[in-house]
Design an enzyme around this catalytic site. Sequence first.
Site, PDB file in Angstrom:
ATOM      1  N   ARG A 173     -11.417 -19.363   4.669  1.00  0.00           N
ATOM      2  CA  ARG A 173     -10.387 -19.624   5.670  1.00  0.00           C
ATOM      3  C   ARG A 173     -10.945 -19.846   7.070  1.00  0.00           C
ATOM      4  O   ARG A 173     -10.449 -20.679   7.822  1.00  0.00           O
ATOM      5  CB  ARG A 173      -9.400 -18.452   5.691  1.00  0.00           C
ATOM      6  N   ARG A 202      -3.656 -25.740  -2.467  1.00  0.00           N
ATOM      7  CA  ARG A 202      -4.998 -26.338  -2.575  1.00  0.00           C
ATOM      8  C   ARG A 202      -5.668 -25.914  -3.877  1.00  0.00           C
ATOM      9  O   ARG A 202      -6.310 -26.713  -4.551  1.00  0.00           O
ATOM     10  CB  ARG A 202      -5.861 -25.934  -1.370  1.00  0.00           C
ATOM     11  N   GLU A 230      -2.583 -20.986  -0.113  1.00  0.00           N
ATOM     12  CA  GLU A 230      -3.822 -21.525  -0.642  1.00  0.00           C
ATOM     13  C   GLU A 230      -3.653 -21.960  -2.097  1.00  0.00           C
ATOM     14  O   GLU A 230      -4.448 -22.737  -2.606  1.00  0.00           O
ATOM     15  CB  GLU A 230      -4.869 -20.397  -0.572  1.00  0.00           C
ATOM     16  N   HIS A 251      -5.432 -18.248   9.444  1.00  0.00           N
ATOM     17  CA  HIS A 251      -5.240 -18.958   8.175  1.00  0.00           C
ATOM     18  C   HIS A 251      -5.123 -20.442   8.494  1.00  0.00           C
ATOM     19  O   HIS A 251      -4.401 -20.812   9.414  1.00  0.00           O
ATOM     20  CB  HIS A 251      -3.961 -18.452   7.490  1.00  0.00           C
ATOM     21  N   ALA A 310       0.836  -1.208   0.000  1.00  0.00           N
ATOM     22  CA  ALA A 310       0.000   0.000   0.000  1.00  0.00           C
ATOM     23  C   ALA A 310       0.866   1.252   0.000  1.00  0.00           C
ATOM     24  O   ALA A 310       0.631   2.186  -0.775  1.00  0.00           O
ATOM     25  CB  ALA A 310      -0.942  -0.002   1.210  1.00  0.00           C
ATOM     26  N   HIS A 362      -3.369 -14.482  10.920  1.00  0.00           N
ATOM     27  CA  HIS A 362      -2.893 -14.133   9.585  1.00  0.00           C
ATOM     28  C   HIS A 362      -3.228 -12.723   9.118  1.00  0.00           C
ATOM     29  O   HIS A 362      -2.442 -12.079   8.438  1.00  0.00           O
ATOM     30  CB  HIS A 362      -3.462 -15.145   8.595  1.00  0.00           C
ATOM     31  N   HIS A 363      -4.403 -12.254   9.444  1.00  0.00           N
ATOM     32  CA  HIS A 363      -4.824 -10.963   8.885  1.00  0.00           C
ATOM     33  C   HIS A 363      -5.807 -10.312   9.845  1.00  0.00           C
ATOM     34  O   HIS A 363      -6.668 -10.972  10.402  1.00  0.00           O
ATOM     35  CB  HIS A 363      -5.505 -11.189   7.530  1.00  0.00           C
ATOM     36  N   ARG A 365     -11.527 -12.303   5.297  1.00  0.00           N
ATOM     37  CA  ARG A 365     -10.947 -11.889   4.023  1.00  0.00           C
ATOM     38  C   ARG A 365     -10.729 -13.097   3.118  1.00  0.00           C
ATOM     39  O   ARG A 365     -10.225 -14.123   3.548  1.00  0.00           O
ATOM     40  CB  ARG A 365      -9.601 -11.183   4.242  1.00  0.00           C
ATOM     41  N   ASN A 386       4.680  -6.738   5.423  1.00  0.00           N
ATOM     42  CA  ASN A 386       4.139  -8.081   5.399  1.00  0.00           C
ATOM     43  C   ASN A 386       3.789  -8.486   3.971  1.00  0.00           C
ATOM     44  O   ASN A 386       3.661  -9.663   3.661  1.00  0.00           O
ATOM     45  CB  ASN A 386       2.899  -8.149   6.290  1.00  0.00           C
TER      46      ASN A 386
END
Length: 448
Positions: free
Chosen positions: A279, A258, A255, A242, A15, A382-383, A422, A42
């Site tokens: 998730r 998968r 992910e 996660h 960002a 994770h987030h 998310r 991150n």
Amino acid sequence: APQNYDVVVIGSGGAGLAAAIQACDEGARVAIIEKMPTIGGNTIKASVGMNAAETRFQKLKGIEDSKELFFEETLKGGKFKNNPVLLRELVELAPEAIEWLAAKDIVLNDITITGGMSIDRTHRPADRSAVGGFLISGLVKNINKRNIEVLLETSVSEILFEKGVVTGVKVVDEYNDSRILNAKSVIVATGGFSANREMVVKYRPELDGFVTTNHKGATGSGIAMLQQIGADTVDMGEIQIHPTVEQTTSYLVSEAIRGGGAILVSQAGKRFFNEMETRDKVSAEIIALPEKSAWVIFDEQVRMNNKAADEYIAKGFVVSAPSPHALAVKLNMDHHALLATLERYNLFAEQQNDEDFGRKTALRHPLNQGPFYAIRIAPGVHHTMGGVTINRDTAVLNTQKEVIEGAWAAGEVVGGIHGANRIGGNAIADIIIFGILAGRNAAALARR
Ligand code: ADP
């Protein structure tokens, strides 16, 4: 004497870098302040890709998609808690952001899928490598080309605020010297707070003891600094775990594995859930297993299609064996159970119909090409979906929902876009899209 800038950007993740590039291209004098010794935040750890619908690269691959579907699936994944105005902005601007990156030689033209989505819309590099490193190295080249100043090992300790207007920041450098940078616009792009255990546990006591996938700079300092100048927050308790984190290294198993066809198997050798669910749901199912952990299992074909798999093998935490039988022995797993599970899954992959768990996506192919691989995983923090409130221009809002003049925020520091959960691939979309917007609007304010 204080230094003068048009725009100061706090944080050098995706960002912050996108915002700085855009502000510079709009003619602003920009500095980026980063508390860590390295650039990338991150974001550099991001694995799977960037979601966008109705892009040129999807069309080239014959993938039919719609913005409306992207919007609806994100809303559903977020349990309808997402801020619809911000989400609409994200969905509408996503194809332009893919082109913005491509124009800067950051081309995301391979496409995969993540949990909770029904269509391949996760854009990643052509060589199918993890998106984070690729994105940051591309953005850094653009930062250098423009000679944008980056102050490393320098931390913003305070956002300066006089008579209701932001006037700059106070920074502390590696020698503990502090000084003032004046700026008409301050863009807060400090990321989330997954690595701040105290803050995580304050909002979610049950997450005490969980590992985190995040870098140690993810402390939430931007949220606290903005609150000090009156900013409101939203959804602070919405913290994503996660499902697939290797526990000895806290390394995220993407992910994309998968999405490339891998399955999840319990210690009993059985599948237990639709691996491509969101998730939150997959994590809950893993925690409900007697071992509170599971195995990601895949074959050689999956490995060949995902560069990340080689990274995991190099890290030393992948168990491999020439046959499913030999793999089961190594995993201390009932080999009859694992063989039966693979046979049944392979049938589902062939018929493109998962009769047991209703997996509808990424039934890519039967898992039948040795060697076979397994990674032991369990959930990790994770987030952080919550954060400060912004309007659609990325202006930070106070508790009266009024704009705080000169304060902008973009990326994980912002709350509301992802609602209660998310979707994989939506963080990169978020940081790039709102980073660009913040850079543009911050520069415009500075020109006034
Ligand atoms: P995003 O994904 O939203 O871009 P990242 O986590 O990738 O966020 O990046 C945020 C960056 O901000 C990290 O590199 C972090 O070290 C940096 N940062 C956080 N707080 C401060 C601060 N107070 N001063 C300077 N840099 C900060």
